[in-house]
Design a protein around this motif. Structure first.
Motif, PDB file in Angstrom:
ATOM      1  N   LYS A  24      -0.802   6.553  11.314  1.00 33.00           N
ATOM      2  CA  LYS A  24      -0.358   5.176  11.572  1.00 33.00           C
ATOM      3  C   LYS A  24      -1.213   4.218  10.754  1.00 33.00           C
ATOM      4  CE  LYS A  24       0.990   6.483  16.290  1.00 33.00           C
ATOM      5  NZ  LYS A  24       0.733   6.256  17.732  1.00 33.00           N
ATOM      6  N   HIS A  25      -2.407   3.938  11.281  1.00 31.42           N
ATOM      7  CA  HIS A  25      -3.325   3.084  10.522  1.00 31.42           C
ATOM      8  C   HIS A  25      -3.973   3.866   9.366  1.00 31.42           C
ATOM      9  CE1 HIS A  25      -6.597  -0.262  10.829  1.00 31.42           C
ATOM     10  NE2 HIS A  25      -6.519   0.186   9.600  1.00 31.42           N
TER      11      HIS A  25
ATOM     12  N   LYS B  79       1.753   0.634   1.780  1.00 29.69           N
ATOM     13  CA  LYS B  79       1.531   1.767   2.673  1.00 29.69           C
ATOM     14  C   LYS B  79       1.454   3.084   1.903  1.00 29.69           C
ATOM     15  CE  LYS B  79       6.504   2.052   3.730  1.00 29.69           C
ATOM     16  NZ  LYS B  79       7.514   2.013   4.815  1.00 29.69           N
TER      17      LYS B  79
ATOM     18  N   GLY C 242      -0.400  -3.608   7.322  1.00 27.87           N
ATOM     19  CA  GLY C 242      -1.748  -4.109   7.064  1.00 27.87           C
ATOM     20  C   GLY C 242      -1.710  -5.352   6.205  1.00 27.87           C
TER      21      GLY C 242
ATOM     22  N   HIS D 277      -7.960  -3.081   4.237  1.00 24.14           N
ATOM     23  CA  HIS D 277      -7.318  -3.406   5.515  1.00 24.14           C
ATOM     24  C   HIS D 277      -5.813  -3.111   5.499  1.00 24.14           C
ATOM     25  CE1 HIS D 277     -10.706  -4.988   7.709  1.00 24.14           C
ATOM     26  NE2 HIS D 277     -11.031  -5.782   6.686  1.00 24.14           N
ATOM     27  N   GLU D 278      -5.338  -2.420   4.484  1.00 24.15           N
ATOM     28  CA  GLU D 278      -3.956  -1.967   4.492  1.00 24.15           C
ATOM     29  C   GLU D 278      -3.840  -0.751   5.419  1.00 24.15           C
ATOM     30  OE1 GLU D 278      -1.634  -3.626   3.222  1.00 24.15           O
ATOM     31  OE2 GLU D 278      -2.437  -4.779   1.525  1.00 24.15           O
ATOM     32  N   LYS D 279      -2.614  -0.435   5.872  1.00 26.97           N
ATOM     33  CA  LYS D 279      -2.408   0.658   6.819  1.00 26.97           C
ATOM     34  C   LYS D 279      -1.466   1.715   6.241  1.00 26.97           C
ATOM     35  CE  LYS D 279      -3.150  -2.214  10.924  1.00 26.97           C
ATOM     36  NZ  LYS D 279      -2.600  -2.685  12.230  1.00 26.97           N
ATOM     37  N   TRP D 280      -1.707   2.962   6.627  1.00 23.72           N
ATOM     38  CA  TRP D 280      -0.951   4.092   6.112  1.00 23.72           C
ATOM     39  C   TRP D 280       0.556   3.937   6.318  1.00 23.72           C
ATOM     40  CZ3 TRP D 280      -1.567   7.938   2.858  1.00 23.72           C
ATOM     41  CH2 TRP D 280      -0.686   9.032   2.897  1.00 23.72           C
TER      42      TRP D 280
ATOM     43  N   GLN E  87      -4.737   6.880  15.743  1.00 18.45           N
ATOM     44  CA  GLN E  87      -4.169   6.141  14.613  1.00 18.45           C
ATOM     45  C   GLN E  87      -3.917   7.034  13.393  1.00 18.45           C
ATOM     46  OE1 GLN E  87      -3.103   2.865  14.481  1.00 18.45           O
ATOM     47  NE2 GLN E  87      -3.337   3.095  16.709  1.00 18.45           N
TER      48      GLN E  87
ATOM     49  N   ARG F 181      -8.228   3.685   1.063  1.00 13.38           N
ATOM     50  CA  ARG F 181      -7.970   4.408   2.316  1.00 13.38           C
ATOM     51  C   ARG F 181      -9.267   4.956   2.922  1.00 13.38           C
ATOM     52  NH1 ARG F 181      -4.009   8.733   0.338  1.00 13.38           N
ATOM     53  NH2 ARG F 181      -4.014   7.731  -1.712  1.00 13.38           N
TER      54      ARG F 181
END
Length: 528
Positions: free
Chosen positions: A496-497, A451, A445, A438-441, A493, A460
């Motif tokens: 982003k995500h 990131k 997150g 659930h982390e985001k690029w 996304q 990822r």
């Protein structure tokens, strides 16, 4: 020559037996610039037999001519070489050329000289790799016969040792290649391929053996050919599913039954048509090699094949047990993942789809086969931490309150803490995925707000495909999205995500993803 020599010569030129006439002859090269000496030697040896095989006599009248004869006949077993020919040391130079430039260590070389003072025996034997040294004056018909017989028998022994060496090299090469096989079926197929290669090593193109070979297994020590599942088959039985499909003869079926009566260990037996080799495990499981035509193999080839069979059957049985353990492990992991999803009122097939999606992307971005497979097996545990989330939150049909959402986010850490202390690679990777999916690029997150490349590639990948599957699936708190709407959000996304490269790979392979979603679906996919 003496009268005794002539009498021996008369004896030697008697008509050869039919068996020798039909046998492959030994090649003997006579190198001498004296034509009379060469002709007399040929006359003495022309009807000699060694081990039931006649001689094929070749002549050369100079060292240069001998080099060409040897180039055209690399299987010459014995050469009788004069020393003084076109140069005083032509014969000795020829010997060095044969051993060093031609790298021929097998041919037996005998020096014959009429000038022993020019090439002393002790010096020649010390400095040159030869089998014998003879003065021409001492070479009676009887001694020529003994010389040829001893030289060719020595050549035969060296040839057998060389064949054994090549066979052992073949076994080592085969073993190395076999252990690179990624699967049980691939390993089994490699066993058959290498057995055929080893067995055919010294045979002509028209004498290949090993056709219709199979490797089959039975979970219990069975006397019935129907219970043996074919893991790999070659030749006419390539498509056989069990030994019963091979239409074995009565004697071969008897061998299978006989194998079933033996205790744990490796056993071999032969019929008129086949070699049967099997390994019986302590629990009665049996792995069996059925090899038609190999029953007649003998000598060094037979020994090499038997050693190879013993080694690869043991390796195959160990690999099979390992494969069973891994399959059980994968099943347990999958069931755990499904149990968590089912507890929250969702379908257990979500975790199977996430695993399938993940493997596709891993393969496309160039992860190794082993890393891709490990990801496939670990991915189903990405939400294992939900087991620690209260039912009231996990199964709530409406929007979560802020404190409830904070509690829900804890499933990442719970899953990580559950798995991180394991020393099993699958659970170590599952712990990392559980923590990071659930982390985001670009950051933002949870749980650690990391990131970019700080997020593992596996985290990822699972993070992306988990969102796709969740969006296109019905949940207690929402309806399923249309595929094109879910893909549009993922595109939005990108960078982003989600990792932009992974988004591109996902979109490029969207038909495959939809096929997985349909194949492993639990409801009608909303596509329009």
């Amino acid at each position: 020559m003496s009268n005794e020599d002539l009498n021996i010569l008369d004896f030697l030129v008697d008509e050869p037996e039919d068996s020798a006439a039909s046998a492959e002859p030994w090649k003997v090269l006579i190198v001498d610039d004296d034509h009379d000496v060469a002709a007399t030697t040929s006359l003495v040896l022309r009807d000699v037999e060694v081990e039931g095989r006649p001689l094929s006599l070749l002549s050369a009248y100079s060292a240069a001519e001998a080099k060409q004869v040897l180039a055209d006949n690399p299987d010459v077993g014995l050469a009788l070489i004069d020393v003084v020919m076109e140069t005083p040391n032509a014969g000795l130079d020829l010997i060095r050329y044969i051993r060093e430039d031609m790298d021929n260590k097998l041919i037996r070389l005998v020096v014959r000289t009429g000038q022993p003072g020019h090439a002393p025996e002790q010096s020649v034997i010390t400095d040159y790799d030869i089998s014998d040294y003879k003065e021409k004056t001492e070479l009676s018909a009887q001694k020529l016969f003994s010389l040829a017989y001893a030289g060719l028998r020595s050549y035969q022994q060296f040839l057998a040792m060389e064949q054994s060496r090549r066979g052992l090299m073949k076994v080592l090469q085969a073993s190395t290649a076999l252990f690179e096989q990624p699967s049980l079926a691939g390993f089994a197929d490699g066993i058959l391929e290498n057995l055929e290669s080893i067995a055919n090593m010294h045979r002509g193109a028209g004498e290949k053996i090993g056709a219709s070979a199979v490797l089959a297994v039975a979970e219990h020590n069975s006397k019935s050919v129907e219970d043996y599942e074919v893991i790999a088959g070659h030749g006419a039985v390539a498509d056989a599913r069990s030994l019963s499909d091979m239409a074995l003869g009565a004697e071969d079926e008897k061998l299978v039954r006989e194998l079933a009566t033996r205790g744990a260990g490796i056993h071999t037996c032969r019929s008129e048509d086949a070699l049967l080799a099997g390994i019986v495990g302590r629990g009665g499981q049996t792995s069996l090699l059925f090899l038609p035509e190999l029953q007649s193999l003998e000598g060094p080839d037979a020994q090499i094949v038997e050693v190879f069979i013993s080694q690869v059957l043991t390796a195959f049985e160990n690999l099979r047990l390992h494969d069973q353990t891994e399959r059980a492990q994968r099943e347990i992991v999958l069931r755990l993942g499904e149990a968590v999803e089912t507890r929250s009122g969702e379908t257990g097939r979500h975790v199977s789809r996430v695993a399938q999606y993940s493997r596709v992307i891993a393969d496309k971005i160039g992860l190794s086969a082993s890393d891709s497979e490990l990801l496939f097996r670990a991915a189903p545990l990405h939400d294992i931490g939900k087991i620690g989330i209260p039912d009231a939150i996990l199964c709530k049909p409406g929007k979560l309150e802020l404190d409830e959402w904070e509690a829900m986010k804890r499933h990442t850490v719970i899953g990580y803490e559950m798995l991180r202390t394991s020393d099993m690679p699958i659970l170590q990777l599952a712990a990392k995925i559980a923590l990071e999916h659930h982390e985001k690029w670009e950051g933002g997150g949870y749980p650690n707000d990391i990131k970019g490349d700080a997020i593992s590639i596996e985290g990822r990948i699972v993070g992306l495909v988990d969102v796709f599957d969740a969006l296109t699936s019905e949940r207690v708190y929402k309806k399923a999205w249309k595929v094109e709407d879910a893909v549009e959000l993922i595109r939005e996304q990108r960078g982003k995500h989600f990792d932009p490269n992974l988004v591109d790979v996902f979109v490029d392979n969207l038909p495959t993803m939809i096929d997985i979603r349909t194949t492993y679906g639990d409801e009608n996919l909303v596509t329009a």
